[in-house]
Scaffold this motif. Sequence first.
Motif, PDB file in Angstrom:
ATOM      1  N   TYR A 163       0.486  -1.392   0.014  1.00  0.00           N
ATOM      2  CA  TYR A 163       0.085  -0.391  -0.009  1.00  0.00           C
ATOM      3  C   TYR A 163       1.072   1.144  -0.411  1.00  0.00           C
ATOM      4  N   ARG A 164       1.932   1.335   0.459  1.00  0.00           N
ATOM      5  CA  ARG A 164       3.168   2.086   0.849  1.00  0.00           C
ATOM      6  C   ARG A 164       3.586   3.004  -0.377  1.00  0.00           C
ATOM      7  N   ASP A 165       3.281   1.850  -1.224  1.00  0.00           N
ATOM      8  CA  ASP A 165       4.306   1.793  -2.168  1.00  0.00           C
ATOM      9  C   ASP A 165       3.124   2.588  -3.484  1.00  0.00           C
ATOM     10  N   TYR A 166       1.843   2.104  -2.977  1.00  0.00           N
ATOM     11  CA  TYR A 166       0.214   2.225  -4.232  1.00  0.00           C
ATOM     12  C   TYR A 166       0.195   3.564  -3.886  1.00  0.00           C
ATOM     13  N   VAL A 167       0.889   3.805  -2.984  1.00  0.00           N
ATOM     14  CA  VAL A 167       0.138   5.861  -2.915  1.00  0.00           C
ATOM     15  C   VAL A 167       1.595   6.419  -2.753  1.00  0.00           C
ATOM     16  N   SER A 168       2.375   5.437  -3.285  1.00  0.00           N
ATOM     17  CA  SER A 168       3.718   6.430  -3.536  1.00  0.00           C
ATOM     18  C   SER A 168       4.025   6.707  -4.839  1.00  0.00           C
ATOM     19  N   ASN A 169       3.684   6.742  -5.464  1.00  0.00           N
ATOM     20  CA  ASN A 169       3.884   6.533  -6.986  1.00  0.00           C
ATOM     21  C   ASN A 169       4.870   5.748  -7.813  1.00  0.00           C
ATOM     22  N   SER A 170       4.345   4.293  -7.196  1.00  0.00           N
ATOM     23  CA  SER A 170       5.084   3.262  -7.678  1.00  0.00           C
ATOM     24  C   SER A 170       4.668   2.462  -8.365  1.00  0.00           C
ATOM     25  N   LEU A 171       4.401   1.396  -9.293  1.00  0.00           N
ATOM     26  CA  LEU A 171       3.677   0.618 -10.145  1.00  0.00           C
ATOM     27  C   LEU A 171       4.599  -0.850 -10.592  1.00  0.00           C
ATOM     28  N   TYR A 172       3.913  -1.562  -9.483  1.00  0.00           N
ATOM     29  CA  TYR A 172       4.838  -3.094  -9.519  1.00  0.00           C
ATOM     30  C   TYR A 172       4.268  -4.374 -10.273  1.00  0.00           C
ATOM     31  N   MET A 173       5.065  -4.858 -11.953  1.00  0.00           N
ATOM     32  CA  MET A 173       4.271  -5.636 -12.492  1.00  0.00           C
ATOM     33  C   MET A 173       4.932  -7.162 -11.833  1.00  0.00           C
ATOM     34  N   TYR A 174       4.506  -8.415 -11.279  1.00  0.00           N
ATOM     35  CA  TYR A 174       4.945  -9.769 -11.070  1.00  0.00           C
ATOM     36  C   TYR A 174       4.060 -10.810 -11.759  1.00  0.00           C
ATOM     37  N   PRO A 175       4.474 -12.099 -11.960  1.00  0.00           N
ATOM     38  CA  PRO A 175       3.913 -13.228 -12.650  1.00  0.00           C
ATOM     39  C   PRO A 175       3.351 -14.196 -11.814  1.00  0.00           C
ATOM     40  N   GLU A 176       2.106 -14.651 -12.058  1.00  0.00           N
ATOM     41  CA  GLU A 176       2.030 -15.406 -10.435  1.00  0.00           C
ATOM     42  C   GLU A 176       2.265 -17.149  -9.952  1.00  0.00           C
ATOM     43  N   HIS A 177       3.418 -16.805 -11.351  1.00  0.00           N
ATOM     44  CA  HIS A 177       4.130 -18.726 -11.633  1.00  0.00           C
ATOM     45  C   HIS A 177       3.268 -19.777 -11.054  1.00  0.00           C
ATOM     46  N   ARG A 178       2.476 -20.523 -10.950  1.00  0.00           N
ATOM     47  CA  ARG A 178       1.227 -21.710 -10.632  1.00  0.00           C
ATOM     48  C   ARG A 178       0.646 -20.883  -9.073  1.00  0.00           C
ATOM     49  N   ASP A 179       0.405 -20.320  -9.179  1.00  0.00           N
ATOM     50  CA  ASP A 179      -0.576 -19.184  -7.580  1.00  0.00           C
ATOM     51  C   ASP A 179      -1.693 -19.285  -8.593  1.00  0.00           C
ATOM     52  N   HIS A 180      -2.155 -19.252  -9.644  1.00  0.00           N
ATOM     53  CA  HIS A 180      -3.046 -18.824 -10.201  1.00  0.00           C
ATOM     54  C   HIS A 180      -3.639 -19.889 -11.875  1.00  0.00           C
ATOM     55  N   ASP A 181      -3.133 -20.764 -11.991  1.00  0.00           N
ATOM     56  CA  ASP A 181      -3.775 -21.955 -12.737  1.00  0.00           C
ATOM     57  C   ASP A 181      -4.701 -22.596 -13.001  1.00  0.00           C
ATOM     58  N   ALA A 182      -5.031 -23.721 -12.744  1.00  0.00           N
ATOM     59  CA  ALA A 182      -5.636 -24.379 -12.427  1.00  0.00           C
ATOM     60  C   ALA A 182      -7.156 -23.705 -10.851  1.00  0.00           C
ATOM     61  N   VAL A 183      -6.190 -23.549 -10.116  1.00  0.00           N
ATOM     62  CA  VAL A 183      -6.556 -22.409  -8.951  1.00  0.00           C
ATOM     63  C   VAL A 183      -5.871 -21.588  -8.473  1.00  0.00           C
ATOM     64  N   ASP A 184      -7.200 -20.709  -7.822  1.00  0.00           N
ATOM     65  CA  ASP A 184      -6.458 -19.513  -7.643  1.00  0.00           C
ATOM     66  C   ASP A 184      -6.035 -19.584  -5.830  1.00  0.00           C
ATOM     67  N   LEU A 185      -5.001 -19.340  -5.648  1.00  0.00           N
ATOM     68  CA  LEU A 185      -4.192 -19.937  -4.620  1.00  0.00           C
ATOM     69  C   LEU A 185      -3.721 -18.751  -3.753  1.00  0.00           C
ATOM     70  N   TYR A 186      -4.869 -17.638  -4.413  1.00  0.00           N
ATOM     71  CA  TYR A 186      -4.569 -16.106  -3.695  1.00  0.00           C
ATOM     72  C   TYR A 186      -5.510 -15.761  -2.176  1.00  0.00           C
ATOM     73  N   PRO A 187      -4.460 -15.604  -1.291  1.00  0.00           N
ATOM     74  CA  PRO A 187      -5.601 -15.038   0.277  1.00  0.00           C
ATOM     75  C   PRO A 187      -6.640 -13.831  -0.313  1.00  0.00           C
ATOM     76  N   ALA A 188      -6.584 -13.226  -0.883  1.00  0.00           N
ATOM     77  CA  ALA A 188      -6.563 -11.881  -1.132  1.00  0.00           C
ATOM     78  C   ALA A 188      -6.753 -11.492  -2.589  1.00  0.00           C
ATOM     79  N   ASN A 189      -6.834  -9.901  -2.883  1.00  0.00           N
ATOM     80  CA  ASN A 189      -7.360  -9.586  -4.484  1.00  0.00           C
ATOM     81  C   ASN A 189      -6.563  -8.556  -3.949  1.00  0.00           C
ATOM     82  N   TRP A 190      -6.620  -7.323  -4.434  1.00  0.00           N
ATOM     83  CA  TRP A 190      -5.699  -6.435  -4.584  1.00  0.00           C
ATOM     84  C   TRP A 190      -5.471  -5.309  -5.371  1.00  0.00           C
ATOM     85  N   PRO A 191      -5.226  -3.556  -5.399  1.00  0.00           N
ATOM     86  CA  PRO A 191      -5.036  -3.282  -6.473  1.00  0.00           C
ATOM     87  C   PRO A 191      -3.236  -2.673  -6.335  1.00  0.00           C
TER      88      PRO A 191
END
Length: 524
Positions: A163-191
């Motif tokens: 969140y700190r980076d989000y409101v400090s004008n920083s945008l970062y991108m990352y791959p899901e790498h096996r956390d979002h294939d047949a099953v969504d393993l993320y415990p949350a969603n965020w912007p």
Amino acid sequence: MQRILYTGMVAFGLAGAGADAADLTLTLDDLTRLGSGPMIAQEIAGLPADPALPVVELADESNAARQLRGLVARGVSQGFDRILYDNRDRDHSTLPSSRFPNLTFLRYATDLVAGSVDYGLAGPVLIPALVFGNSSTAMTSGLHARSLVRHAMTAPGGAARAYRDYVSNSLYMYPEHRDHDAVDLYPANWPYTTISQGSSGSDHPFMDAIAMTLAAFPADTRAALEENGLVAPTVQMIMRRNLNGVRTQASYLSAIAHPTVFSSDMLRPERMIGQAAAMRPDDIPPVVRLKIVEEDFAQGAGLAGLDEHLFTTPSAIARIWRSFAWERQMVVSAASTVDPNGHELRFDWVLLRGDPARVRIEPLGHDKKMARITVNWHNTFVLPSRNPADDQGLETSRVDIGVFAWNGRSESAPAIISISFPTHQIRTYEAPPGQTARLVSVDYDAKGREVYYDPRLHWSAPWVDRFNYALDGTLEGWTRTTGGEQEEFDAAGQPADGTSADYHIVSAPGEAPSLGLMRQGQEN
């Protein structure tokens, strides 16, 4: 001191097409630390653009590149002036230095590289400037293998740093790498971050589209975005508002625009560039800020008495359902949301993921700045597939609720409330006539069934509990079956024979945690 290194010779005129972007090296001397907070690179910023250089390499004849060149040539947009690019995988998956000749590449001095300040998840250094970046890496081995974003969601302090980076004008991108294939393993969603579907290199289309979107903003709009810490929320809105299939305001306020992970075939960079270029300072949307007013998610719940609060940040709230209850409730306020231009705001509270029959959202007050959210237990369910040719959709065990602010000109990026369910347990609920549904049985033996569960959040136990209720519906206790043996427990989870026992987490090296039961007089 900042050290500026030019990695390619700068020629004049069309010869500039072969020029490389400039490097700016971050050194230990550039960093200061305030108290126990992050290291701050207070004086670091991207370099001024050189008007002799092309905004995009001339070999690129795509519609997006032509569009951006035209905007910069007409003075509508300011290009890559003072924009920093932070590659955090040591050039494993990086933008080519010739791609955007006026983009500034952030580099790290040797001593910072030795301390891995340059590698992996963003957060070790706060750069109060306009920065976008990526790390096409993941934790690929061991018990806690996971993508970097799932690591951030499940590690102490990870959500707060995002969140700190989000409101400090920083945008970062990352791959899901096996956390979002047949099953969504993320415990949350965020912007707070952008997660790309796939592994190494899957972030490239997003880097490209977001870079050109940043370059498309008019100078006064970008200045206002930076001053208010709204670059990342606004770019998140623009990307989501222009995805394939998102054509109207109604479709933006729906699940299609706000998945956990984004596929590159969803991107429409020309539309992203167009919306950024057309945005005036008075159009800038706010960032939605949430606050829990009341809730029944507890600091200790379930047999192990673990916390149900995964994280609470202003634009993303995550809870883990550990209680035996069939129904949970919270009241959430968005009243802290302020429009940067003082416009009156309208709020929309939208179910993005979950069974509409088991989630009720009741906006409160005429301005809908608050809402009461009631959720019933969810077993694992399958999301509708975006592609009709797919054999099946994605399995998930999470409910998402999006909160949006409309200022009369632009929709905001979502703030998201997530509730994840421990569906590695097999729970059975039944509703007696005239009564609320109640828990009948729980099979805790995920290990015995060889079912995955996140070892940072959950545990397994080698037993099945069947619950016993009085005629008035009051819980009296449960019968536990372990390896064919049965034992009675009271409503507090204590053996009915009068002895006392404590539940505790057992974590053997290299094994996912289990729940143990230590009885009175036993050695730990």
